[in-house]
Design a protein around this motif. Sequence first.
Motif, PDB file in Angstrom:
ATOM      1  N   VAL A  78      10.370  10.164  -5.501  1.00 15.39           N
ATOM      2  CA  VAL A  78      11.130   9.256  -4.215  1.00 15.39           C
ATOM      3  C   VAL A  78      11.388  10.062  -3.127  1.00 15.39           C
ATOM      4  O   VAL A  78      11.042   9.951  -1.928  1.00 15.39           O
ATOM      5  CB  VAL A  78      12.190   8.383  -4.952  1.00 15.39           C
ATOM      6  N   VAL A  79      12.225  11.104  -3.534  1.00 19.12           N
ATOM      7  CA  VAL A  79      13.099  11.807  -2.588  1.00 19.12           C
ATOM      8  C   VAL A  79      12.054  12.818  -1.834  1.00 19.12           C
ATOM      9  O   VAL A  79      11.947  12.967  -0.723  1.00 19.12           O
ATOM     10  CB  VAL A  79      14.129  12.684  -3.012  1.00 19.12           C
ATOM     11  N   TYR A  80      11.456  13.511  -2.614  1.00 22.17           N
ATOM     12  CA  TYR A  80      10.130  14.503  -1.825  1.00 22.17           C
ATOM     13  C   TYR A  80       9.398  13.631  -1.375  1.00 22.17           C
ATOM     14  O   TYR A  80       9.165  14.077   0.048  1.00 22.17           O
ATOM     15  CB  TYR A  80       9.679  15.407  -3.255  1.00 22.17           C
ATOM     16  N   PRO A  81       8.836  12.633  -1.702  1.00 26.79           N
ATOM     17  CA  PRO A  81       7.621  12.034  -0.902  1.00 26.79           C
ATOM     18  C   PRO A  81       8.217  11.556   0.577  1.00 26.79           C
ATOM     19  O   PRO A  81       7.648  11.413   1.330  1.00 26.79           O
ATOM     20  CB  PRO A  81       7.061  10.902  -1.762  1.00 26.79           C
ATOM     21  N   LEU A  82       9.384  10.916   0.225  1.00 23.67           N
ATOM     22  CA  LEU A  82      10.191  10.232   1.518  1.00 23.67           C
ATOM     23  C   LEU A  82      10.218  11.402   2.531  1.00 23.67           C
ATOM     24  O   LEU A  82      10.226  11.202   3.625  1.00 23.67           O
ATOM     25  CB  LEU A  82      11.574   9.519   1.339  1.00 23.67           C
ATOM     26  N   ALA A  83      10.803  12.711   2.282  1.00 29.22           N
ATOM     27  CA  ALA A  83      11.025  13.814   2.963  1.00 29.22           C
ATOM     28  C   ALA A  83       9.920  14.071   3.846  1.00 29.22           C
ATOM     29  O   ALA A  83       9.845  14.536   4.929  1.00 29.22           O
ATOM     30  CB  ALA A  83      11.828  14.866   2.263  1.00 29.22           C
ATOM     31  N   VAL A  84       8.914  14.392   2.797  1.00 24.69           N
ATOM     32  CA  VAL A  84       7.498  14.899   3.444  1.00 24.69           C
ATOM     33  C   VAL A  84       6.965  13.844   4.418  1.00 24.69           C
ATOM     34  O   VAL A  84       6.643  14.235   5.818  1.00 24.69           O
ATOM     35  CB  VAL A  84       6.538  15.109   2.373  1.00 24.69           C
ATOM     36  N   THR A  85       7.151  12.489   4.240  1.00 20.46           N
ATOM     37  CA  THR A  85       6.553  11.562   5.159  1.00 20.46           C
ATOM     38  C   THR A  85       7.546  11.439   6.358  1.00 20.46           C
ATOM     39  O   THR A  85       7.002  11.352   7.419  1.00 20.46           O
ATOM     40  CB  THR A  85       6.844   9.991   4.412  1.00 20.46           C
ATOM     41  N   GLY A  86       8.896  11.462   6.223  1.00 22.50           N
ATOM     42  CA  GLY A  86       9.829  11.467   7.432  1.00 22.50           C
ATOM     43  C   GLY A  86       9.293  12.692   8.183  1.00 22.50           C
ATOM     44  O   GLY A  86       9.334  12.607   9.413  1.00 22.50           O
ATOM     45  N   VAL A  87       9.368  13.998   7.795  1.00 20.24           N
ATOM     46  CA  VAL A  87       9.029  15.132   8.420  1.00 20.24           C
ATOM     47  C   VAL A  87       7.537  15.102   9.310  1.00 20.24           C
ATOM     48  O   VAL A  87       7.426  15.492  10.483  1.00 20.24           O
ATOM     49  CB  VAL A  87       8.865  16.424   7.625  1.00 20.24           C
ATOM     50  N   SER A  88       6.608  14.497   8.599  1.00 19.99           N
ATOM     51  CA  SER A  88       4.995  14.361   9.095  1.00 19.99           C
ATOM     52  C   SER A  88       5.185  13.254  10.195  1.00 19.99           C
ATOM     53  O   SER A  88       4.597  13.453  11.219  1.00 19.99           O
ATOM     54  CB  SER A  88       4.287  14.014   7.935  1.00 19.99           C
ATOM     55  N   GLN A  89       6.068  12.331   9.944  1.00 21.98           N
ATOM     56  CA  GLN A  89       6.096  11.357  11.094  1.00 21.98           C
ATOM     57  C   GLN A  89       6.745  11.859  12.418  1.00 21.98           C
ATOM     58  O   GLN A  89       6.397  11.479  13.569  1.00 21.98           O
ATOM     59  CB  GLN A  89       6.762   9.917  10.650  1.00 21.98           C
ATOM     60  N   LEU A  90       7.685  12.711  12.174  1.00 15.99           N
ATOM     61  CA  LEU A  90       8.494  13.292  13.158  1.00 15.99           C
ATOM     62  C   LEU A  90       7.641  14.393  14.066  1.00 15.99           C
ATOM     63  O   LEU A  90       7.498  14.477  15.252  1.00 15.99           O
ATOM     64  CB  LEU A  90      10.078  13.803  12.825  1.00 15.99           C
ATOM     65  N   ALA A  91       7.192  15.137  13.322  1.00 20.39           N
ATOM     66  CA  ALA A  91       6.353  16.152  13.807  1.00 20.39           C
ATOM     67  C   ALA A  91       5.034  15.985  14.104  1.00 20.39           C
ATOM     68  O   ALA A  91       4.315  16.498  15.331  1.00 20.39           O
ATOM     69  CB  ALA A  91       6.290  17.516  12.857  1.00 20.39           C
ATOM     70  N   PHE A  92       4.293  15.249  13.612  1.00 23.52           N
ATOM     71  CA  PHE A  92       2.891  14.884  13.801  1.00 23.52           C
ATOM     72  C   PHE A  92       2.613  13.221  13.704  1.00 23.52           C
ATOM     73  O   PHE A  92       1.939  12.962  12.835  1.00 23.52           O
ATOM     74  CB  PHE A  92       1.970  15.660  12.778  1.00 23.52           C
ATOM     75  N   GLY A  93       3.291  12.667  14.266  1.00 32.95           N
ATOM     76  CA  GLY A  93       3.238  11.222  14.074  1.00 32.95           C
ATOM     77  C   GLY A  93       1.646  10.546  14.110  1.00 32.95           C
ATOM     78  O   GLY A  93       1.309   9.690  13.461  1.00 32.95           O
ATOM     79  N   ASP A  94       1.165  10.807  15.186  1.00 33.93           N
ATOM     80  CA  ASP A  94      -0.271  10.528  15.668  1.00 33.93           C
ATOM     81  C   ASP A  94      -1.233  10.818  14.132  1.00 33.93           C
ATOM     82  O   ASP A  94      -1.962   9.880  13.816  1.00 33.93           O
ATOM     83  CB  ASP A  94      -0.874  11.023  16.799  1.00 33.93           C
ATOM     84  N   GLN A  95      -1.216  11.946  13.726  1.00 28.64           N
ATOM     85  CA  GLN A  95      -1.984  12.399  12.687  1.00 28.64           C
ATOM     86  C   GLN A  95      -1.536  11.940  11.326  1.00 28.64           C
ATOM     87  O   GLN A  95      -2.341  11.439  10.547  1.00 28.64           O
ATOM     88  CB  GLN A  95      -2.075  14.081  12.532  1.00 28.64           C
ATOM     89  N   ALA A  96      -0.154  11.672  11.290  1.00 27.77           N
ATOM     90  CA  ALA A  96       0.336  11.097   9.729  1.00 27.77           C
ATOM     91  C   ALA A  96      -0.175   9.582   9.899  1.00 27.77           C
ATOM     92  O   ALA A  96      -0.216   9.009   8.705  1.00 27.77           O
ATOM     93  CB  ALA A  96       1.704  11.133   9.925  1.00 27.77           C
ATOM     94  N   ASP A  97      -0.441   8.860  10.841  1.00 34.47           N
ATOM     95  CA  ASP A  97      -0.799   7.554  11.011  1.00 34.47           C
ATOM     96  C   ASP A  97      -2.316   7.470  10.978  1.00 34.47           C
ATOM     97  O   ASP A  97      -2.823   6.335  10.931  1.00 34.47           O
ATOM     98  CB  ASP A  97      -0.275   6.773  12.132  1.00 34.47           C
ATOM     99  N   GLY A  98      -3.140   8.483  10.711  1.00 33.70           N
ATOM    100  CA  GLY A  98      -4.536   8.364  10.569  1.00 33.70           C
ATOM    101  C   GLY A  98      -5.260   8.821  11.945  1.00 33.70           C
ATOM    102  O   GLY A  98      -6.389   8.575  11.850  1.00 33.70           O
ATOM    103  N   SER A  99      -4.756   9.238  13.009  1.00 32.55           N
ATOM    104  CA  SER A  99      -5.301   9.469  14.215  1.00 32.55           C
ATOM    105  C   SER A  99      -6.094   8.254  14.820  1.00 32.55           C
ATOM    106  O   SER A  99      -7.352   8.234  15.014  1.00 32.55           O
ATOM    107  CB  SER A  99      -6.213  10.607  14.089  1.00 32.55           C
ATOM    108  N   LEU A 100      -5.505   7.208  14.741  1.00 35.28           N
ATOM    109  CA  LEU A 100      -6.081   6.086  15.099  1.00 35.28           C
ATOM    110  C   LEU A 100      -6.282   6.069  16.514  1.00 35.28           C
ATOM    111  O   LEU A 100      -5.672   6.350  17.366  1.00 35.28           O
ATOM    112  CB  LEU A 100      -5.092   4.745  14.765  1.00 35.28           C
ATOM    113  N   VAL A 101      -7.533   5.229  16.669  1.00 29.67           N
ATOM    114  CA  VAL A 101      -8.050   5.046  18.225  1.00 29.67           C
ATOM    115  C   VAL A 101      -7.684   3.429  18.530  1.00 29.67           C
ATOM    116  O   VAL A 101      -8.110   2.724  17.903  1.00 29.67           O
ATOM    117  CB  VAL A 101      -9.640   5.597  18.226  1.00 29.67           C
ATOM    118  N   SER A 102      -7.264   3.517  19.799  1.00 29.57           N
ATOM    119  CA  SER A 102      -7.095   2.159  20.261  1.00 29.57           C
ATOM    120  C   SER A 102      -7.676   1.905  21.664  1.00 29.57           C
ATOM    121  O   SER A 102      -7.921   2.769  22.256  1.00 29.57           O
ATOM    122  CB  SER A 102      -5.613   1.721  20.629  1.00 29.57           C
TER     123      SER A 102
END
Length: 196
Positions: A26-50
């Motif tokens: 729980v704690v580790y995955p949430l921390a990694v997800t939080g850091v990735s969303q803050l630092a690399f939001g577009d890539q963490a979301d899958g580099s989506l193209v709109s």
Amino acid sequence: MNLTGLARQSWAGLRVLLLFTVLLGVVYPLAVTGVSQLAFGDQADGSLVSHDGEVVGSSLIGQPFDGDEWFHPRPSAAGDGYDTLASSGSNLGPESADLLAAVEERRAAVAELNGVDPADVPPDAVTASGSGLDPHISPAYAAIQADRVAEARGLDPAAVRELVDEHIQDRVLGFLGGERVNVLELNLALEDLDAS
């Protein structure tokens, strides 16, 4: 060992199991997800193209485009073609008769479709990538398709060739791989050019 000692050791083991489940599950995955969303939001979301406010794909995953009015991606060996659940190469070796026959068949089809000599067809036009989901083609493959796409859309061939040149991406980190063109992004730009 008596039952009291066994119960005490079991309870200690259970507490360690619960602690590590909470920490690592729980704690580790949430921390990694939080850091990735803050630092690399577009890539963490899958580099989506709109396009026009609608998600149409990812810049990291190829998709099929059929018809003369589109730039075509390289062949895919993933399932029935660009199947993200069956990502893989063909597993055929360079001396495989099946692979050699498929390459020659594709070379003739690409040459005929684009009105070029079979010798001018680049390798990525006739071979699948290792994942079967490569979203890029070489600038040479994009270039031989430009006249066909321009004719099918009634556009100036020079404008389509210029669009290809604008979408050539440099080598990764300046030295890895070769120059490439993202097919989805090029086709979306083509749509915008056609609409103007």
